[in-house]
Design a protein around this motif. Structure first.
Motif, PDB file in Angstrom:
ATOM      1  N   ASP A 129       0.825  -1.210   0.000  1.00  0.00           N
ATOM      2  CA  ASP A 129       0.000   0.000   0.000  1.00  0.00           C
ATOM      3  C   ASP A 129       0.853   1.251   0.000  1.00  0.00           C
ATOM      4  O   ASP A 129       1.910   1.290   0.627  1.00  0.00           O
ATOM      5  N   LYS A 130       0.408   2.246  -0.755  1.00  0.00           N
ATOM      6  CA  LYS A 130       0.997   3.595  -0.722  1.00  0.00           C
ATOM      7  C   LYS A 130      -0.179   4.548  -0.804  1.00  0.00           C
ATOM      8  O   LYS A 130      -0.882   4.565  -1.819  1.00  0.00           O
ATOM      9  N   GLY A 131      -0.439   5.300   0.250  1.00  0.00           N
ATOM     10  CA  GLY A 131      -1.594   6.195   0.247  1.00  0.00           C
ATOM     11  C   GLY A 131      -2.867   5.407  -0.015  1.00  0.00           C
ATOM     12  O   GLY A 131      -3.125   4.388   0.627  1.00  0.00           O
TER      13      GLY A 131
ATOM     14  N   ILE B 286      -3.554   3.784  -2.726  1.00  0.00           N
ATOM     15  CA  ILE B 286      -3.304   2.856  -3.837  1.00  0.00           C
ATOM     16  C   ILE B 286      -2.807   1.528  -3.283  1.00  0.00           C
ATOM     17  O   ILE B 286      -1.861   1.490  -2.500  1.00  0.00           O
TER      18      ILE B 286
ATOM     19  N   GLU C 123     -16.555  -3.288  -5.928  1.00  0.00           N
ATOM     20  CA  GLU C 123     -17.062  -2.441  -4.850  1.00  0.00           C
ATOM     21  C   GLU C 123     -15.937  -1.552  -4.305  1.00  0.00           C
ATOM     22  O   GLU C 123     -16.130  -0.409  -3.951  1.00  0.00           O
ATOM     23  N   ARG C 124     -14.748  -2.122  -4.283  1.00  0.00           N
ATOM     24  CA  ARG C 124     -13.618  -1.488  -3.629  1.00  0.00           C
ATOM     25  C   ARG C 124     -12.911  -0.429  -4.474  1.00  0.00           C
ATOM     26  O   ARG C 124     -12.583   0.654  -3.983  1.00  0.00           O
TER      27      ARG C 124
ATOM     28  N   THR D 195      -4.069   5.999   6.587  1.00  0.00           N
ATOM     29  CA  THR D 195      -4.115   6.963   7.682  1.00  0.00           C
ATOM     30  C   THR D 195      -5.530   7.406   8.033  1.00  0.00           C
ATOM     31  O   THR D 195      -5.795   7.779   9.148  1.00  0.00           O
ATOM     32  N   ARG D 196      -6.476   7.385   7.071  1.00  0.00           N
ATOM     33  CA  ARG D 196      -7.827   7.831   7.429  1.00  0.00           C
ATOM     34  C   ARG D 196      -8.923   6.799   7.134  1.00  0.00           C
ATOM     35  O   ARG D 196     -10.099   7.053   7.338  1.00  0.00           O
ATOM     36  N   SER D 197      -8.522   5.611   6.684  1.00  0.00           N
ATOM     37  CA  SER D 197      -9.483   4.569   6.360  1.00  0.00           C
ATOM     38  C   SER D 197     -10.236   4.091   7.602  1.00  0.00           C
ATOM     39  O   SER D 197      -9.701   4.054   8.698  1.00  0.00           O
ATOM     40  N   LEU D 198     -11.496   3.712   7.392  1.00  0.00           N
ATOM     41  CA  LEU D 198     -12.290   3.130   8.483  1.00  0.00           C
ATOM     42  C   LEU D 198     -12.240   1.603   8.439  1.00  0.00           C
ATOM     43  O   LEU D 198     -12.828   0.936   9.284  1.00  0.00           O
ATOM     44  N   ALA D 199     -11.571   1.045   7.469  1.00  0.00           N
ATOM     45  CA  ALA D 199     -11.624  -0.399   7.235  1.00  0.00           C
ATOM     46  C   ALA D 199     -10.929  -1.188   8.340  1.00  0.00           C
ATOM     47  O   ALA D 199     -10.019  -0.692   9.006  1.00  0.00           O
ATOM     48  N   LEU D 200     -11.355  -2.424   8.507  1.00  0.00           N
ATOM     49  CA  LEU D 200     -10.718  -3.331   9.472  1.00  0.00           C
ATOM     50  C   LEU D 200      -9.258  -3.585   9.093  1.00  0.00           C
ATOM     51  O   LEU D 200      -8.390  -3.659   9.938  1.00  0.00           O
ATOM     52  N   ASP D 201      -9.015  -3.734   7.804  1.00  0.00           N
ATOM     53  CA  ASP D 201      -7.661  -3.973   7.290  1.00  0.00           C
ATOM     54  C   ASP D 201      -7.295  -2.767   6.419  1.00  0.00           C
ATOM     55  O   ASP D 201      -7.415  -2.813   5.213  1.00  0.00           O
TER      56      ASP D 201
ATOM     57  N   LYS E 181      -3.938  -5.615   3.351  1.00  0.00           N
ATOM     58  CA  LYS E 181      -2.989  -6.739   3.339  1.00  0.00           C
ATOM     59  C   LYS E 181      -3.657  -8.021   2.838  1.00  0.00           C
ATOM     60  O   LYS E 181      -3.018  -8.876   2.232  1.00  0.00           O
ATOM     61  N   SER E 182      -4.956  -8.165   3.144  1.00  0.00           N
ATOM     62  CA  SER E 182      -5.646  -9.405   2.801  1.00  0.00           C
ATOM     63  C   SER E 182      -6.061  -9.483   1.330  1.00  0.00           C
ATOM     64  O   SER E 182      -6.486 -10.542   0.866  1.00  0.00           O
TER      65      SER E 182
END
Lengths: 112, 449
Positions: free
Chosen positions: A13-15, A17, A48-49, A78-84, A88-89
């Motif tokens: 991950d970068k930002g 992306i 969806e993603r 840094t601002r995501s609400l996601a569990l992951d 990574k998954s």
């Protein structure tokens, strides 16, 4: 059959992306993956993603690809609400993608 | 200047700030190293460190600095290994002072620590309204919320610090590969303007910078990628010759594996266009790289190259972006998912009534669709409702968890294990600046007998 039977993957991950590598276990499967695992297919698989584009980069010398998924991390770690938040998954979900077993067997035969 | 040695061994002692110490100890003790490098600075860590520095002017360096120095200084002095790390974070000079203090306590007689600073460009970037690369909005819109702006520095200041005879070099924000690359240019007197050699060294740095990730960590599975001794995977080292032969290997009999497959995965990790991996020093080209197994757990990197650097530096801007409130509660057994769905509907309706923007909320079922909304899993008998909301205030963030907790007595049957949390969001975006805008300083701290 699943993509994970013939290739492996790692998510980075970068930002906002995510990038997913796709690496053939057998280097001779590179051309098969090139034909069947298109950027469009990846975009649909994670529809969806992914809010942006999917670009596929080729690394033929190591029988690998790099799929770059723009706008795919809900705003980025840094601002995501996601569990992951890193996504990574995602590489393991990618490997759930169905591939056409008949087409794969035909490809393998064509190599002999 | 004559090259000092014909072969250099550079060890990777950490892939992130909280990484394990034991594999790095094994590497320092048995790796026959010349350099031990700790990469500890994630994207937004420096913003958090900056906030700490604002509270205490002698803080703002990595929280594990003391522990790492106490552990590794005695080994590295005994083995004559130099240490390079970005554990300086927002305050490399305070970190250097701390290292000297620890060295004194340990009874060290002589030590030279050089701090590299100047990556903090918060003041100078305010003179011009840059456009943020991610949101495409002007930097000035964020200004009141900005806490840090740090440019990614390259290899040159680290080389200078080595020329000054540093035993330990402590930096703030530098490009991750740079801390691994710099010793090669110093030891072999390589040309720092040569894109080809810079590209080769960048590939090495990139393979080392996540430590265990090239040795089977973040790699192994229960199928075709099984490995032995997963309880302590060894950390990697690069063995590099003056004529630019790069090998990645690890301590003999350490856990994990280094194979072509582990190198391939790590090579493509967190890069975009493999022909254009942009760093402060070079645009590295990884597209023609191939790996060759020299011996067990020893892989040679061939074919990396590069083209001239852009002359621009990426600057990470850290800014306050509100809060996240989160709550979770589990449902299991008979019709677990159906009951969780009832709870989820209650929460969703509350959020609509409270006027939360859909883009600032997430409601999901762990065990069903939390990791990927695109691939929900059939009929789990155990799911965990998870709700997270971005809010403007801390108070509001606290209320999210209470809503979930209230499902114990107000929600569907059998909700258990409620959990709530809040955190402040320090978000990161970036801008590009001209490299000549950065004034790098080297600060020497000494211990003499």
């Amino acid at each position: 059959m699943k993509l994970g039977e013939i290739a492996h993957s790692r998510a980075g991950d970068k930002g906002n992306i995510s990038n997913l590598s796709l690496i053939a276990y057998e280097e001779s499967d590179y051309e098969f993956l090139k034909e069947h695992i298109t950027p469009q297919k990846v975009k649909t698989f994670f529809k969806e993603r992914i809010k942006g584009t999917v670009t596929r980069y080729e690394l033929p010398k190591i029988a690998a690809f790099n799929f770059v998924l723009k706008g795919s991390l809900y705003g980025g770690v840094t601002r995501s609400l996601a569990l992951d938040p890193h996504g990574k998954s995602l590489s393991s979900y990618f490997l759930l993608m169905e591939i056409d077993e008949n087409a794969y067997c035909a490809y393998k035969k064509s190599l002999d | 200047m004559k090259p000092r040695k014909s072969n250099i061994r550079i060890g990777s002692g950490a892939g992130f700030s909280g990484d394990l110490l034991e594999p790095a100890i094994e590497l320092a003790e048995k790796g026959n190293l010349d350099y031990l490098v700790f990469e500890c600075l994630a994207e937004r860590t420096i913003a958090l460190a900056q906030l700490q520095k604002l509270k205490h002017s002698n803080k703002g360096y990595d929280p594990f600095l003391e522990q790492r120095i106490k552990t590794f200084l005695p080994i590295c002095l005994r083995k004559k290994i130099k240490i390079i790390s970005n554990m300086g974070a927002a305050n490399p000079i305070a970190a250097a002072d701390k290292i000297i203090e620890i060295a004194k306590e340990l009874g060290v007689k002589e030590l030279k620590v050089v701090a590299v600073s100047g990556d903090d460009v918060l003041e100078s970037v305010q003179n011009k309204d840059y456009i943020l690369l991610e949101s495409k909005t002007p930097f000035s819109k964020l200004l009141k919320k900005v806490v840090s702006a740090n440019a990614y520095l390259g290899i040159n200041p680290i080389i200078k610090a080595l020329e000054q005879g540093a035993d330990i070099i402590i930096t703030g924000r530098v490009a991750d590969p740079a801390i691994y690359m710099a010793p090669l240019f110093y030891e072999f007197d390589w040309n720092t303007e040569d894109p080809d050699i810079l590209g080769k060294a960048t590939a090495m740095g990139h393979l080392l910078e996540c430590a265990a990730q090239v040795c089977g960590g973040y790699f192994y599975d229960a199928n075709k990628k099984r490995i032995a001794e997963t309880e302590q995977i060894g950390f990697p080292l690069a063995d590099v010759s003056q004529d630019a032969e790069f090998k990645i290997t690890k301590v003999q009999n350490s856990g994990g594996i280094i194979t072509k497959a582990t190198c391939k995965e790590q090579l493509i990790y967190e890069i975009h266009d493999p022909k254009r991996y942009i760093t402060p020093d070079v645009i590295a080209d990884f597209s023609n790289i191939s790996f060759h197994e020299v011996s067990k757990d020893c892989i040679k990197i061939n074919g990396a190259t590069g083209i001239k650097k852009t002359g621009k530096l990426k600057v990470s801007i850290g800014y306050k972006d509100g809060f996240i409130g989160e709550g979770q509660i589990s449902y299991g057994g008979y019709q677990a998912r159906e009951r969780a769905a009832l709870a989820l509907n209650v929460i969703k309706r509350k959020f609509i009534r409270l006027g939360y923007d859909e883009n600032d909320t997430i409601c999901e079922l762990i065990g069903f669709n939390a990791l990927s909304k695109d691939h929900p899993i059939g009929k789990p008998e155990e799911v965990r409702l998870r709700v997270a909301v971005r809010t403007n205030t801390l108070d509001e963030a606290h209320r999210i968890g209470y809503q979930l907790e209230a499902l114990y007595t107000n929600g569907p049957a059998g909700g258990g294990g409620a959990y709530k949390s809040v955190k402040e969001i320090i978000a990161v975006q970036s801008i590009l600046i001209d490299e000549n805008m950065v004034n790098v300083h080297l600060t020497t701290k000494r211990l003499n007998s």
